[in-house]
Motif scaffolding. Structure first.
Motif, PDB file in Angstrom:
ATOM      1  N   TRP A  68       0.893  -1.141  -0.133  1.00 25.01           N
ATOM      2  CA  TRP A  68      -0.105   0.010  -0.142  1.00 25.01           C
ATOM      3  C   TRP A  68       0.858   1.200   0.269  1.00 25.01           C
ATOM      4  CZ3 TRP A  68      -4.970  -0.237  -0.780  1.00 25.01           C
ATOM      5  CH2 TRP A  68      -5.670  -1.523  -0.742  1.00 25.01           C
ATOM      6  N   SER A  69       0.570   2.229  -0.783  1.00 23.05           N
ATOM      7  CA  SER A  69       1.506   3.448  -0.699  1.00 23.05           C
ATOM      8  C   SER A  69       0.473   4.565  -1.472  1.00 23.05           C
ATOM      9  CB  SER A  69       2.646   3.144  -2.020  1.00 23.05           C
ATOM     10  OG  SER A  69       2.023   3.073  -3.351  1.00 23.05           O
ATOM     11  N   TRP A  70       1.140   5.556  -1.465  1.00 22.90           N
ATOM     12  CA  TRP A  70       0.818   6.939  -2.153  1.00 22.90           C
ATOM     13  C   TRP A  70       0.453   7.032  -3.376  1.00 22.90           C
ATOM     14  CZ3 TRP A  70       5.160  10.857  -0.564  1.00 22.90           C
ATOM     15  CH2 TRP A  70       6.468  10.186  -0.928  1.00 22.90           C
ATOM     16  N   LEU A  71      -0.337   7.948  -3.958  1.00 20.14           N
ATOM     17  CA  LEU A  71      -0.502   7.938  -5.370  1.00 20.14           C
ATOM     18  C   LEU A  71       0.597   8.956  -5.916  1.00 20.14           C
ATOM     19  CD1 LEU A  71      -3.320   7.247  -3.911  1.00 20.14           C
ATOM     20  CD2 LEU A  71      -4.223   7.752  -5.880  1.00 20.14           C
ATOM     21  N   GLY A  72       0.775   8.798  -7.295  1.00 17.36           N
ATOM     22  CA  GLY A  72       1.568   9.804  -7.656  1.00 17.36           C
ATOM     23  C   GLY A  72       2.003   9.146  -9.002  1.00 17.36           C
ATOM     24  N   GLY A  73       3.032  10.084  -9.691  1.00 20.24           N
ATOM     25  CA  GLY A  73       3.835   9.219 -10.963  1.00 20.24           C
ATOM     26  C   GLY A  73       4.995  10.215 -11.394  1.00 20.24           C
ATOM     27  N   GLU A 108       6.590  17.408 -18.220  1.00 21.61           N
ATOM     28  CA  GLU A 108       5.681  18.368 -17.853  1.00 21.61           C
ATOM     29  C   GLU A 108       6.255  19.392 -16.753  1.00 21.61           C
ATOM     30  OE1 GLU A 108       3.029  21.072 -17.429  1.00 21.61           O
ATOM     31  OE2 GLU A 108       2.332  19.518 -18.984  1.00 21.61           O
ATOM     32  N   LYS A 109       6.197  20.427 -17.086  1.00 22.28           N
ATOM     33  CA  LYS A 109       6.864  21.637 -15.997  1.00 22.28           C
ATOM     34  C   LYS A 109       5.895  21.851 -15.170  1.00 22.28           C
ATOM     35  CE  LYS A 109      10.479  23.111 -18.889  1.00 22.28           C
ATOM     36  NZ  LYS A 109      11.088  24.159 -20.088  1.00 22.28           N
ATOM     37  N   ASN A 110       4.445  21.727 -15.272  1.00 24.73           N
ATOM     38  CA  ASN A 110       3.459  22.011 -14.159  1.00 24.73           C
ATOM     39  C   ASN A 110       3.395  20.965 -13.306  1.00 24.73           C
ATOM     40  OD1 ASN A 110       1.069  22.628 -12.751  1.00 24.73           O
ATOM     41  ND2 ASN A 110       0.262  23.763 -14.439  1.00 24.73           N
ATOM     42  N   PHE A 111       3.999  20.584 -12.313  1.00 23.10           N
ATOM     43  CA  PHE A 111       4.065  19.445 -11.164  1.00 23.10           C
ATOM     44  C   PHE A 111       2.511  19.446 -10.728  1.00 23.10           C
ATOM     45  CE2 PHE A 111       8.685  18.913 -10.467  1.00 23.10           C
ATOM     46  CZ  PHE A 111       9.031  18.752 -11.663  1.00 23.10           C
ATOM     47  N   ALA A 154       0.208  16.147 -10.659  1.00 28.23           N
ATOM     48  CA  ALA A 154      -0.315  15.640  -9.433  1.00 28.23           C
ATOM     49  C   ALA A 154      -1.796  15.164  -9.404  1.00 28.23           C
ATOM     50  CB  ALA A 154      -0.078  16.565  -8.286  1.00 28.23           C
ATOM     51  N   LEU A 155      -2.658  16.218 -10.140  1.00 24.82           N
ATOM     52  CA  LEU A 155      -3.923  15.986 -10.207  1.00 24.82           C
ATOM     53  C   LEU A 155      -4.242  14.980 -11.244  1.00 24.82           C
ATOM     54  CD1 LEU A 155      -6.806  17.033  -9.585  1.00 24.82           C
ATOM     55  CD2 LEU A 155      -6.406  18.596 -11.375  1.00 24.82           C
ATOM     56  N   LYS A 156      -3.745  14.834 -12.388  1.00 18.83           N
ATOM     57  CA  LYS A 156      -3.823  14.026 -13.307  1.00 18.83           C
ATOM     58  C   LYS A 156      -3.525  12.584 -12.794  1.00 18.83           C
ATOM     59  CE  LYS A 156      -0.428  12.855 -16.381  1.00 18.83           C
ATOM     60  NZ  LYS A 156      -0.107  11.543 -16.484  1.00 18.83           N
ATOM     61  N   GLU A 157      -2.386  12.315 -12.121  1.00 22.34           N
ATOM     62  CA  GLU A 157      -2.024  11.070 -11.495  1.00 22.34           C
ATOM     63  C   GLU A 157      -3.164  10.466 -10.489  1.00 22.34           C
ATOM     64  OE1 GLU A 157       0.305   8.580 -12.246  1.00 22.34           O
ATOM     65  OE2 GLU A 157       1.179  10.047 -13.822  1.00 22.34           O
ATOM     66  N   SER A 173      -6.943   6.501  -9.224  1.00 28.48           N
ATOM     67  CA  SER A 173      -7.986   6.327  -8.267  1.00 28.48           C
ATOM     68  C   SER A 173      -9.542   6.485  -8.987  1.00 28.48           C
ATOM     69  CB  SER A 173      -8.064   7.328  -7.217  1.00 28.48           C
ATOM     70  OG  SER A 173      -8.547   8.867  -7.865  1.00 28.48           O
ATOM     71  N   GLY A 174      -9.432   7.013 -10.142  1.00 24.36           N
ATOM     72  CA  GLY A 174     -10.797   7.216 -10.691  1.00 24.36           C
ATOM     73  C   GLY A 174     -11.739   8.331 -10.164  1.00 24.36           C
ATOM     74  N   LEU A 175     -11.230   8.911  -9.002  1.00 19.35           N
ATOM     75  CA  LEU A 175     -11.560  10.244  -8.513  1.00 19.35           C
ATOM     76  C   LEU A 175     -11.776  11.557  -9.393  1.00 19.35           C
ATOM     77  CD1 LEU A 175     -10.314   9.909  -4.969  1.00 19.35           C
ATOM     78  CD2 LEU A 175     -12.773   9.510  -5.729  1.00 19.35           C
ATOM     79  N   GLU A 176     -12.718  12.131  -9.770  1.00 17.45           N
ATOM     80  CA  GLU A 176     -12.678  13.229 -10.562  1.00 17.45           C
ATOM     81  C   GLU A 176     -12.580  14.483  -9.636  1.00 17.45           C
ATOM     82  OE1 GLU A 176     -15.932  13.269 -13.225  1.00 17.45           O
ATOM     83  OE2 GLU A 176     -15.509  11.148 -13.866  1.00 17.45           O
ATOM     84  N   ASN A 177     -13.218  14.459  -8.539  1.00 10.70           N
ATOM     85  CA  ASN A 177     -13.357  16.048  -7.828  1.00 10.70           C
ATOM     86  C   ASN A 177     -12.123  15.936  -6.486  1.00 10.70           C
ATOM     87  OD1 ASN A 177     -15.449  16.966  -8.917  1.00 10.70           O
ATOM     88  ND2 ASN A 177     -16.772  15.422  -8.071  1.00 10.70           N
TER      89      ASN A 177
END
Length: 186
Positions: A66-71, A76-79, A83-86, A91-95
């Motif tokens: 089990w780990s945090w989310l990310g990638g 991409e220079k806008n980190f 983060a939002l995309k990852e 997770s499938g979460l949109e909001n």
């Protein structure tokens, strides 16, 4: 990103040392892409629920933990965009929203050699920045089958128990939990 890392106030000795290294490597060629096989930038997300008492974690296939989310930032220079995309992809979460515009944490992480999509990836470093985010724990979660095989909301304590990566638990996830508690007191 250089200015954000320059302005970042380290929380502890680990972050102070890692900040020094991140500022040095930002001047190198290709650290924003995986073409730099020694090390490259990634983003991670410590995602809290709306009540700020749970953390969203995924069961990562490569690390079997089990780990945090990310990638990877993959050029991409806008980190924050990454983060939002990852989080949305994993997770499938949109909001999902950022709890702060600032970086929440800095880390230099070691990645053991592994096989990804049928190809061997040599051991390397992830020059990582972490964002603090928020999502509704009642929204439907969707597994990203090529990367994880589970998603779950954990209490702060249970998140530490769920991870099978001792170094992350002791040095990263425990730190993030402490930082969240301090952040929420403000």
């Amino acid at each position: 990103m250089y200015q954000q890392i320059t302005n970042y106030q380290p929380y502890n000795e680990q972050e102070a040392k890692d900040k020094e290294l991140l500022l040095k490597v930002l001047k190198q060629k290709d650290v924003l892409t995986r073409e730099n096989e020694v090390g490259h930038f990634t983003v991670s997300c410590w995602v809290l629920n709306q009540n700020h008492d749970k953390i969203l974690m995924c069961y990562h296939k490569i690390y079997n933990s089990w780990s945090w989310l990310g990638g990877h930032v993959d050029g991409e220079k806008n980190f924050k965009k990454v983060a939002l995309k990852e989080v949305q992809e994993e997770s499938g979460l949109e909001n999902v929203s950022f709890m702060s515009d600032d970086l929440f944490s800095l880390e230099v992480l070691t990645v053991d050699g592994h096989v990804k999509r049928g190809k061997y990836v040599s051991s390397h470093l992830h020059y990582n920045v972490t964002y603090l985010m928020e999502a509704n724990d009642q929204d439907e979660l969707k597994i990203k089958e090529d990367e994880n095989k589970g998603l779950r909301w954990f209490s702060f304590e249970d998140a530490l128990k769920a991870s099978t990566e001792p170094w992350f638990v002791e040095n990263i996830y425990s730190k993030l939990n402490s930082k969240v508690k301090d952040y929420l007191k403000r």
